[in-house]
Design a protein around this motif. Structure first.
Motif, PDB file in Angstrom:
ATOM      1  N   TRP A   1      -2.653  11.866   9.162  1.00 20.18           N
ATOM      2  CA  TRP A   1      -3.222  11.396   7.832  1.00 20.18           C
ATOM      3  C   TRP A   1      -2.404  10.708   7.021  1.00 20.18           C
ATOM      4  CZ3 TRP A   1      -8.423  13.159   7.430  1.00 20.18           C
ATOM      5  CH2 TRP A   1      -9.125  13.919   8.717  1.00 20.18           C
ATOM      6  N   GLN A   2      -2.967   9.835   6.146  1.00 18.69           N
ATOM      7  CA  GLN A   2      -2.308   9.198   4.963  1.00 18.69           C
ATOM      8  C   GLN A   2      -3.143   9.597   3.990  1.00 18.69           C
ATOM      9  OE1 GLN A   2      -2.017   4.782   4.948  1.00 18.69           O
ATOM     10  NE2 GLN A   2       0.184   5.056   4.960  1.00 18.69           N
ATOM     11  N   ASP A   3      -2.532  10.606   3.170  1.00 19.47           N
ATOM     12  CA  ASP A   3      -3.487  11.166   2.186  1.00 19.47           C
ATOM     13  C   ASP A   3      -4.752  11.577   2.640  1.00 19.47           C
ATOM     14  OD1 ASP A   3      -1.453  10.701   0.374  1.00 19.47           O
ATOM     15  OD2 ASP A   3      -2.163   8.806  -0.321  1.00 19.47           O
ATOM     16  N   GLY A   4      -5.809  11.189   2.294  1.00 24.86           N
ATOM     17  CA  GLY A   4      -7.120  11.820   2.792  1.00 24.86           C
ATOM     18  C   GLY A   4      -7.648  11.062   3.927  1.00 24.86           C
ATOM     19  N   SER A   5      -6.958   9.779   4.442  1.00 24.76           N
ATOM     20  CA  SER A   5      -7.753   9.113   5.355  1.00 24.76           C
ATOM     21  C   SER A   5      -6.810   9.335   6.708  1.00 24.76           C
ATOM     22  CB  SER A   5      -7.306   7.302   5.141  1.00 24.76           C
ATOM     23  OG  SER A   5      -7.942   7.218   3.694  1.00 24.76           O
ATOM     24  N   ARG A   6      -7.859   9.359   7.903  1.00 21.97           N
ATOM     25  CA  ARG A   6      -7.234   9.611   8.876  1.00 21.97           C
ATOM     26  C   ARG A   6      -6.819   8.256   9.509  1.00 21.97           C
ATOM     27  NH1 ARG A   6      -9.636  13.455  13.882  1.00 21.97           N
ATOM     28  NH2 ARG A   6      -8.102  13.037  15.534  1.00 21.97           N
TER      29      ARG A   6
ATOM     30  N   THR B   1       0.658  -1.137  -0.070  1.00 17.60           N
ATOM     31  CA  THR B   1      -0.063   0.039   0.009  1.00 17.60           C
ATOM     32  C   THR B   1       0.887   1.193   0.112  1.00 17.60           C
ATOM     33  OG1 THR B   1      -0.170  -0.359   2.306  1.00 17.60           O
ATOM     34  CG2 THR B   1      -1.932  -1.150   1.389  1.00 17.60           C
ATOM     35  N   THR B   2       0.722   2.212  -1.026  1.00 17.95           N
ATOM     36  CA  THR B   2       1.546   3.404  -1.231  1.00 17.95           C
ATOM     37  C   THR B   2       0.806   4.571  -0.672  1.00 17.95           C
ATOM     38  OG1 THR B   2       1.164   3.565  -3.367  1.00 17.95           O
ATOM     39  CG2 THR B   2       3.170   2.333  -2.640  1.00 17.95           C
ATOM     40  N   PHE B   3       1.328   5.734  -0.459  1.00 23.75           N
ATOM     41  CA  PHE B   3       0.584   6.807  -0.253  1.00 23.75           C
ATOM     42  C   PHE B   3       1.640   8.162  -0.892  1.00 23.75           C
ATOM     43  CE2 PHE B   3       3.296   5.961   3.481  1.00 23.75           C
ATOM     44  CZ  PHE B   3       3.994   7.269   3.671  1.00 23.75           C
ATOM     45  N   GLN B   4       0.876   9.339  -1.012  1.00 24.69           N
ATOM     46  CA  GLN B   4       1.603  10.394  -1.609  1.00 24.69           C
ATOM     47  C   GLN B   4       2.333  11.040  -0.366  1.00 24.69           C
ATOM     48  OE1 GLN B   4       2.370  10.810  -4.829  1.00 24.69           O
ATOM     49  NE2 GLN B   4       1.473   8.753  -4.773  1.00 24.69           N
ATOM     50  N   GLU B   5       1.409  11.177   0.543  1.00 25.22           N
ATOM     51  CA  GLU B   5       2.189  11.947   1.977  1.00 25.22           C
ATOM     52  C   GLU B   5       1.409  11.489   3.099  1.00 25.22           C
ATOM     53  OE1 GLU B   5       1.585  16.165   0.963  1.00 25.22           O
ATOM     54  OE2 GLU B   5      -0.172  16.168   2.155  1.00 25.22           O
ATOM     55  N   LEU B   6       2.282  11.434   4.088  1.00 20.93           N
ATOM     56  CA  LEU B   6       1.760  11.031   5.689  1.00 20.93           C
ATOM     57  C   LEU B   6       1.935  12.645   6.168  1.00 20.93           C
ATOM     58  CD1 LEU B   6       1.257   8.557   7.360  1.00 20.93           C
ATOM     59  CD2 LEU B   6       3.270   8.660   8.014  1.00 20.93           C
ATOM     60  N   ARG B   7       0.827  12.953   7.181  1.00 16.26           N
ATOM     61  CA  ARG B   7       0.871  14.092   7.782  1.00 16.26           C
ATOM     62  C   ARG B   7       0.463  13.988   9.147  1.00 16.26           C
ATOM     63  NH1 ARG B   7      -3.410  15.975   4.885  1.00 16.26           N
ATOM     64  NH2 ARG B   7      -4.629  16.644   6.604  1.00 16.26           N
ATOM     65  N   LEU B   8       1.372  14.803   9.836  1.00 10.52           N
ATOM     66  CA  LEU B   8       1.180  14.783  11.216  1.00 10.52           C
ATOM     67  C   LEU B   8       0.844  16.396  11.593  1.00 10.52           C
ATOM     68  CD1 LEU B   8       3.653  12.825  11.013  1.00 10.52           C
ATOM     69  CD2 LEU B   8       3.535  12.798  13.524  1.00 10.52           C
ATOM     70  N   ASP B   9      -0.484  16.525  12.007  1.00  4.72           N
ATOM     71  CA  ASP B   9      -0.996  17.833  12.229  1.00  4.72           C
ATOM     72  C   ASP B   9      -1.254  17.888  13.809  1.00  4.72           C
ATOM     73  OD1 ASP B   9      -1.195  18.590   9.408  1.00  4.72           O
ATOM     74  OD2 ASP B   9      -3.495  17.784   9.451  1.00  4.72           O
ATOM     75  N   GLY B  10      -0.177  18.741  14.305  1.00  6.59           N
ATOM     76  CA  GLY B  10      -0.230  19.419  15.785  1.00  6.59           C
ATOM     77  C   GLY B  10      -0.413  18.234  16.967  1.00  6.59           C
ATOM     78  N   VAL B  11       0.353  17.326  16.400  1.00  9.80           N
ATOM     79  CA  VAL B  11       0.383  15.769  17.312  1.00  9.80           C
ATOM     80  C   VAL B  11       0.871  16.300  18.644  1.00  9.80           C
ATOM     81  CG1 VAL B  11       1.395  13.726  17.749  1.00  9.80           C
ATOM     82  CG2 VAL B  11       0.692  14.297  15.284  1.00  9.80           C
TER      83      VAL B  11
END
Length: 347
Positions: free
Chosen positions: A64-69, A2-12
């Motif tokens: 978030w992984q792309d649009g999925s939490r 499974t691949t993703f374009q970006e993984l995002r940490l928001d204010g963790v």
């Protein structure tokens, strides 16, 4: 995989007993990137990794992984591979069985388990050790089994928590090259925790320097090595000489400094004005014995192969660390000088 374009940490954020171990960590990791989380013990780097892995729930923020939490999912549903400081191998299982264990748990067809296990064993160059038990392997070989076990699952992200800290210096260097080779050949997205700045510089595409749970600077190895954002990052990136000084004058891109028994010129990192208290940061290799410099007395001389590491002291008792190619003796008086472009001045 499974691949993703970006993984995002928001204010963790993560709190333990009313104290923040991690505060407001925001970071975007691009696919195929190697990110190193760097900092001293207790800075929050392993906490960040465990939050990513799902081993710790977040106090605040989201992942978030792309649009999925992701942060609402349990660890096993995130699809990440993990390599720990302790190899955490099953002592009663052979190398092959340790590596194939996760694939068997996923009830994959036998042929696929065999094929992927063979590929992983070959990748970490352990073909002749495949039947051995972990207790019959060296530390470096055990660590390679742990890495193979993580990558055989074809994870979207590999998390590594100080994987080389139990190895001796020579093995650490070898395994560093091995990890970089694996990362490049497989295009793995990797988050790597370490307190070793040399390790982080050699492996990572970008570094995240943490201190007391907060991000101090994010940048490429070159950016952090040449332009640390503040004196704390400079200290961590090998600027052993951090000298409290005062700004005498500002001349365009350079400033004249006075203090600690020294007069220096340097390059400001941030706005400074005459009269300001500042910290001058100089790497030992940028402080050289030479004419027309600051007189110092040599105290300690260490042989380090091509160079000598010297600790010297100014007349006012300020310790300076420098490098030299010719050996002075303890007690010798020498003068030292530094190129203004290599002296960073922090507000």
């Amino acid at each position: 995989m499974t691949t993703f374009q970006e993984l995002r940490l928001d204010g963790v954020r993560r709190r333990f007993g009313g104290k923040d171990a991690l505060t407001g960590l925001s970071l975007t990791i691009r696919r195929g990137e190697f990110i190193a989380l760097l900092g001293p013990s207790g800075c929050g780097k392993s906490t960040a990794l465990n939050c990513l892995a799902g081993l710790l729930p977040l106090t605040d923020g989201s992942i978030w992984q792309d649009g999925s939490r992701l942060d609402t999912l349990p660890p096993e549903r995130r699809g990440f591979g993990m390599v720990f400081q302790s190899y955490a191998l099953f002592p009663h299982l052979s190398v092959r069985k340790n590596i194939s264990f996760g694939l068997q748990m996923r009830r994959l067809p036998r042929d696929e388990v065999r094929r992927r296990t063979d590929e992983a064993i070959k990748l970490v160059r352990l073909e002749e050790h495949a039947r051995k038990l972990p207790g019959q392997l060296s530390g470096g070989q055990q660590q390679r089994v742990a890495i193979a076990r993580a990558v055989v699952l074809e994870p979207s992200l590999v998390l590594m928590d100080e994987p080389l800290s139990n190895l001796d210096a020579k093995l650490r260097l070898e395994m560093r090259t091995e990890i970089r080779r694996l990362h490049q050949s497989l295009g793995l997205t990797t988050v790597y925790v370490t307190h070793d700045q040399e390790e982080a510089l050699s492996l990572a595409d970008r570094l995240v320097v943490l201190r007391d749970g907060r991000v101090e600077q994010i940048g490429t190895p070159e950016e952090l090595h040449n332009r640390p954002a503040n004196a704390h990052v400079a200290d961590f990136m090998g600027y052993r000489n951090l000298l409290p000084m005062k700004v005498k004058a500002v001349h365009g891109d350079t400033v004249a400094l006075d203090g600690s028994g020294l007069t220096l010129e340097g390059t400001p990192v941030g706005p400074v004005a005459p009269g300001d208290d500042v910290v001058a940061g100089i790497r030992p290799e940028d402080l050289r014995a030479g004419p027309h410099g600051v007189p110092v007395t040599v105290e300690v001389v260490e042989y380090q192969g091509r160079e000598l590491a010297i600790e010297a002291r100014t007349a006012e008792g300020v310790a300076l660390f420098l490098r030299a190619t010719e050996r002075p003796s303890p007690g010798d008086r020498i003068t030292v000088t530094a190129d203004p472009s290599r002296v960073l001045v922090f507000p």
